[in-house]
Design a protein around this motif. Structure first.
Motif, PDB file in Angstrom:
ATOM      1  N   SER A  79      29.093  -6.689 -38.334  1.00  0.00           N
ATOM      2  CA  SER A  79      29.601  -5.936 -39.096  1.00  0.00           C
ATOM      3  C   SER A  79      28.903  -5.733 -40.480  1.00  0.00           C
ATOM      4  CB  SER A  79      31.036  -6.223 -39.319  1.00  0.00           C
ATOM      5  OG  SER A  79      31.769  -6.297 -38.078  1.00  0.00           O
TER       6      SER A  79
ATOM      7  N   TRP B  44      33.256 -17.222 -43.002  1.00  0.00           N
ATOM      8  CA  TRP B  44      33.375 -15.571 -42.999  1.00  0.00           C
ATOM      9  C   TRP B  44      34.795 -15.042 -42.982  1.00  0.00           C
ATOM     10  CZ3 TRP B  44      30.037 -12.678 -45.440  1.00  0.00           C
ATOM     11  CH2 TRP B  44      28.594 -12.953 -45.422  1.00  0.00           C
TER      12      TRP B  44
ATOM     13  N   ASN C  90      19.387  -8.495 -37.403  1.00  0.00           N
ATOM     14  CA  ASN C  90      19.018  -7.654 -38.504  1.00  0.00           C
ATOM     15  C   ASN C  90      17.720  -7.888 -38.917  1.00  0.00           C
ATOM     16  OD1 ASN C  90      18.792  -6.297 -41.029  1.00  0.00           O
ATOM     17  ND2 ASN C  90      19.775  -7.610 -42.101  1.00  0.00           N
TER      18      ASN C  90
ATOM     19  N   ASP D  56      36.762 -15.775 -46.035  1.00  0.00           N
ATOM     20  CA  ASP D  56      36.559 -14.982 -47.336  1.00  0.00           C
ATOM     21  C   ASP D  56      36.805 -13.770 -47.123  1.00  0.00           C
ATOM     22  OD1 ASP D  56      35.183 -17.262 -48.387  1.00  0.00           O
ATOM     23  OD2 ASP D  56      32.968 -16.881 -47.758  1.00  0.00           O
TER      24      ASP D  56
ATOM     25  N   ARG E  90      26.223 -19.916 -44.414  1.00  0.00           N
ATOM     26  CA  ARG E  90      26.843 -20.134 -45.420  1.00  0.00           C
ATOM     27  C   ARG E  90      27.919 -20.969 -44.690  1.00  0.00           C
ATOM     28  NH1 ARG E  90      29.934 -15.200 -47.258  1.00  0.00           N
ATOM     29  NH2 ARG E  90      30.852 -16.621 -48.613  1.00  0.00           N
TER      30      ARG E  90
ATOM     31  N   ASP F 228      21.537 -14.550 -48.017  1.00  0.00           N
ATOM     32  CA  ASP F 228      22.306 -14.277 -46.875  1.00  0.00           C
ATOM     33  C   ASP F 228      22.562 -12.600 -46.376  1.00  0.00           C
ATOM     34  OD1 ASP F 228      23.910 -13.958 -48.802  1.00  0.00           O
ATOM     35  OD2 ASP F 228      25.613 -15.566 -48.105  1.00  0.00           O
TER      36      ASP F 228
ATOM     37  N   SER G  14      23.585 -10.642 -37.550  1.00  0.00           N
ATOM     38  CA  SER G  14      24.399  -9.888 -38.459  1.00  0.00           C
ATOM     39  C   SER G  14      25.764  -9.415 -37.695  1.00  0.00           C
ATOM     40  CB  SER G  14      23.775  -8.758 -38.953  1.00  0.00           C
ATOM     41  OG  SER G  14      24.807  -7.909 -39.600  1.00  0.00           O
TER      42      SER G  14
ATOM     43  N   THR H 145      24.319  -9.225 -47.759  1.00  0.00           N
ATOM     44  CA  THR H 145      25.638  -8.668 -47.697  1.00  0.00           C
ATOM     45  C   THR H 145      25.405  -7.433 -47.185  1.00  0.00           C
ATOM     46  OG1 THR H 145      25.832  -8.281 -49.876  1.00  0.00           O
ATOM     47  CG2 THR H 145      26.975 -10.368 -48.863  1.00  0.00           C
ATOM     48  N   SER H 146      24.289  -6.962 -46.933  1.00  0.00           N
ATOM     49  CA  SER H 146      23.956  -5.458 -46.424  1.00  0.00           C
ATOM     50  C   SER H 146      22.598  -5.444 -45.668  1.00  0.00           C
ATOM     51  CB  SER H 146      23.833  -4.472 -47.637  1.00  0.00           C
ATOM     52  OG  SER H 146      22.721  -4.978 -48.394  1.00  0.00           O
TER      53      SER H 146
ATOM     54  N   TYR I 151      27.234  -8.033 -42.164  1.00  0.00           N
ATOM     55  CA  TYR I 151      27.030  -9.488 -42.979  1.00  0.00           C
ATOM     56  C   TYR I 151      26.120 -10.221 -42.014  1.00  0.00           C
ATOM     57  CZ  TYR I 151      30.707  -7.586 -45.743  1.00  0.00           C
ATOM     58  OH  TYR I 151      31.500  -6.891 -46.579  1.00  0.00           O
ATOM     59  N   ASN I 152      25.099 -10.983 -42.758  1.00  0.00           N
ATOM     60  CA  ASN I 152      24.092 -11.807 -41.968  1.00  0.00           C
ATOM     61  C   ASN I 152      24.913 -13.352 -42.053  1.00  0.00           C
ATOM     62  OD1 ASN I 152      22.435  -9.823 -41.775  1.00  0.00           O
ATOM     63  ND2 ASN I 152      21.371 -10.419 -43.643  1.00  0.00           N
ATOM     64  N   TYR I 153      25.111 -13.680 -40.593  1.00  0.00           N
ATOM     65  CA  TYR I 153      25.871 -14.933 -40.550  1.00  0.00           C
ATOM     66  C   TYR I 153      25.067 -16.189 -40.425  1.00  0.00           C
ATOM     67  CZ  TYR I 153      30.590 -12.919 -39.517  1.00  0.00           C
ATOM     68  OH  TYR I 153      31.885 -12.476 -39.699  1.00  0.00           O
TER      69      TYR I 153
END
Length: 287
Positions: free
Chosen positions: A209, A283, A198, A286, A229, A156, A207, A158-159, A211-213
């Protein structure tokens, strides 16, 4: 210490006095021996609509994923591969809501058929396993080694990925996956805060901020594998939304996967907007 290490000799299963039914029994009684996890044995010699019989059907009790296992002593051949795929497809049609894996087990899979299986893997989640009967100090052991596992666990991300992958790359790689991602981006603009696409090597993601949603992987026949997720507390809500529209999905710990194309997303955009809202809540929870 080196004196305690012995060299094992590989034997032909048939020449050692065993047959395919013996191998079938070993796997059925202990499915974990294949290295695919703690699976439950469901059936042996399962009758197929085409007239054949599936050697073994296994199930993952955690997510109900099914494994259609076909066995062959000696080297694999065309009929073994075709039979494996045919029975996988039969069971997939019988249980369309579940993830299915075609599992081919043989004593030897030569380079030619390895290449064939690898080519097929773009459309079929197929796993190839070699079985070996080993003898050491007069005792025999059965050993399985996974030589091809084509199911890609979705990252997923995170960068953001390497910037060398861009829209032009995906126009050439999979225009249909790009089209679906762009449509999803359009309908989720009002839900996510400043989402962008992304472009990574193996997926296109929505994505936020960094983060890949939501992410999409290329699949064959103009399809894509969409993943996201989902917090444990929201999983029942997500499943209910998809079930209401009879949309097949696979649920794994904290993640959902759906096979989609743009037309399917367009026809169910309200569902995907609702899913996006749940993804956003996941998200936010989290942090």
């Amino acid at each position: 210490m080196s004196d305690d290490v012995h060299i094992a000799k590989q034997l032909s299963i048939r020449e050692a006095g065993f047959d395919e039914y013996w191998l079938q029994d070993q796997i059925y009684e202990n499915p974990a021996c294949l290295g695919l996890g703690e699976l439950d044995a469901i059936a042996k010699e399962r009758q197929q609509s085409s007239g054949g019989r599936l050697d073994i059907l296994l199930k993952n009790p955690e997510d109900d994923a099914m494994y259609e296992v076909e066995l062959m002593l000696g080297e694999t051949d065309e009929t073994h591969i075709i039979r494996t795929i045919e029975y996988w497809d039969n069971e997939k049609r019988r249980w369309p809501q579940r993830q299915h894996f075609a599992v081919l087990v043989a004593e030897h899979i030569n380079r030619r058929f390895f290449n064939v299986i690898h080519l097929l893997s773009s459309a079929i989640p197929i796993i190839a396993i070699q079985a070996a009967l080993l003898e050491m100090n007069g005792k025999k052991s059965l050993y399985f080694s996974k030589i091809l596992d084509t199911f890609e666990e979705i990252d997923d991300g995170t960068s953001l990925d390497d910037k060398s992958y861009n829209r032009d790359y995906w126009v050439k790689k999979s225009r249909w996956t790009l089209d679906t991602a762009e449509y999803l981006l359009g309908i989720t603009q009002e839900i996510f805060q400043n989402p962008i696409l992304n472009y990574a090597k193996h997926y296109v993601a929505i994505s936020v901020s960094g983060y890949n949603y939501i992410w999409l992987h290329k699949r064959s026949l103009n399809k894509s594998l969409l993943g996201f997720r989902m917090a444990q507390s929201l999983q029942d809500d997500a499943a209910a939304l998809l079930d209401e529209k009879n949309i097949s999905f696979v649920k794994k710990p904290k993640r959902f996967f759906i096979t989609v194309d743009r037309q399917m997303v367009e026809g169910n955009q309200d569902v995907f907007k609702a899913i996006a809202t749940l993804v956003k809540k996941t998200w936010e929870a989290d942090g």
